[in-house]
Design an enzyme around this catalytic site. Sequence first.
Site, PDB file in Angstrom:
ATOM      1  N   GLY A  57       3.555 -28.517  -0.601  1.00 32.76           N
ATOM      2  CA  GLY A  57       2.616 -28.836   0.462  1.00 32.76           C
ATOM      3  C   GLY A  57       2.688 -30.306   0.827  1.00 32.76           C
ATOM      4  N   GLY A  78       4.020 -25.597  -3.158  1.00 40.40           N
ATOM      5  CA  GLY A  78       3.755 -24.721  -2.025  1.00 40.40           C
ATOM      6  C   GLY A  78       4.971 -23.951  -1.559  1.00 40.40           C
ATOM      7  N   GLU A  91       2.620 -29.892 -10.432  1.00 40.34           N
ATOM      8  CA  GLU A  91       1.332 -30.480 -10.026  1.00 40.34           C
ATOM      9  C   GLU A  91       0.697 -31.343 -11.105  1.00 40.34           C
ATOM     10  OE1 GLU A  91       2.264 -27.133  -7.390  1.00 40.34           O
ATOM     11  OE2 GLU A  91       2.265 -27.368  -9.572  1.00 40.34           O
ATOM     12  N   ASP A 105      -1.151 -24.149  -8.161  1.00 37.21           N
ATOM     13  CA  ASP A 105      -1.998 -23.339  -7.283  1.00 37.21           C
ATOM     14  C   ASP A 105      -1.143 -22.350  -6.495  1.00 37.21           C
ATOM     15  OD1 ASP A 105      -0.863 -25.458  -5.781  1.00 37.21           O
ATOM     16  OD2 ASP A 105      -2.488 -25.404  -4.321  1.00 37.21           O
TER      17      ASP A 105
END
Length: 359
Positions: free
Chosen positions: A71, A120, A143, A151
């Site tokens: 992301g 992502g 992360e 996530d």
Amino acid sequence: MTSKTVVFELLPTESGHLIGQITLSAEKSLNALSLEMIRQIAPQLAAWRDDARVACVLLRGAGEKAFCAGGDVVAMHAAIRAGDFALTDAFFGEEYALDYAIHTYPKPILAWGHGIVMGGGLGLMAGASHRVVTERSRIAMPEITIGLYPDVGASWFLNRLPGRLGLYLGLTGASFNAADALYVDLADFALPSSARDQVFAGLGALSWQGWGEADKAVLGNYLRDQMRQHALELPASPIRSHFDAIRSLMDYESVDEMVAAICSYNGADDWLRAGAQKLAAGSPTSIRLVLAAQQRARQLSLAQVFEMELNLSRQCCRHPDFAEGVRALLVDKDNAPHWSPATLAEVTPDYIDAFFYAP
């Protein structure tokens, strides 16, 4: 249909159907997924889902370096610094809705996971019905290094890996390759990157049926045949060779003991040592979030996991480590984050529990 960051094409087939091709086209950022890109992809996927002419979706990244490096966390950092939590909330909410749509899509989605597939990017690829990796795929959920946690549904799909392997990958941000992805069922097919154009061209000659389950079988048979035609010698799988060692490192009741075991590794193996170094330098809050998220996700549906992660990510934007981690790694690039709380002992259960409630 073209924009600066996503290119949509409808490709004809001999059966009279169409293939919807989505190309992430932000090469300078390694095709990092922005809110603008999400807001283009989601409605197009929905339109193709309801278009009887479209039999299959092809998801790829532009260039030779990356499918999607994650992301656009630099934009998230800027929004957090500006206090624009409406933007960060929208990013995570719409990203997870897109990931869920891919997981539950009724038509086949071929994700060409060449090059860097991280964060992502793995969120986009993990839910695709047909996930292809190449000899140059490099995959990770890193992360821990930016004060976040794995996530994009990783609390669900990492939980399904054997031997606490998903927990190890989340804690260490360890990078893995195509052979690893096949071994742990995060990819379905491995093809040489040089065969990409030939493989894509061959999609047009398939006997598409215009019915989701039948077309998934058509695509799967085609990709298996391509694997037989294109013999690919993949690099060795570090996960396979280190599986017993990982089980031993993770065979503790508390995350404190796991962290101590991993960080005390002083052997000669570069892969294990790199994981230990990332963990040692990572956010103490993220360490506890990794375990807490995977523990809570075990009894949840995929939709419930995304709902849980949305609360977690919104809270991460309102706590200090996420913005600080992005600053240190990607903005100022001093690689010297100041985590708060600074030690694992200071991260209390009550502090972590609060992340699971909506702001």
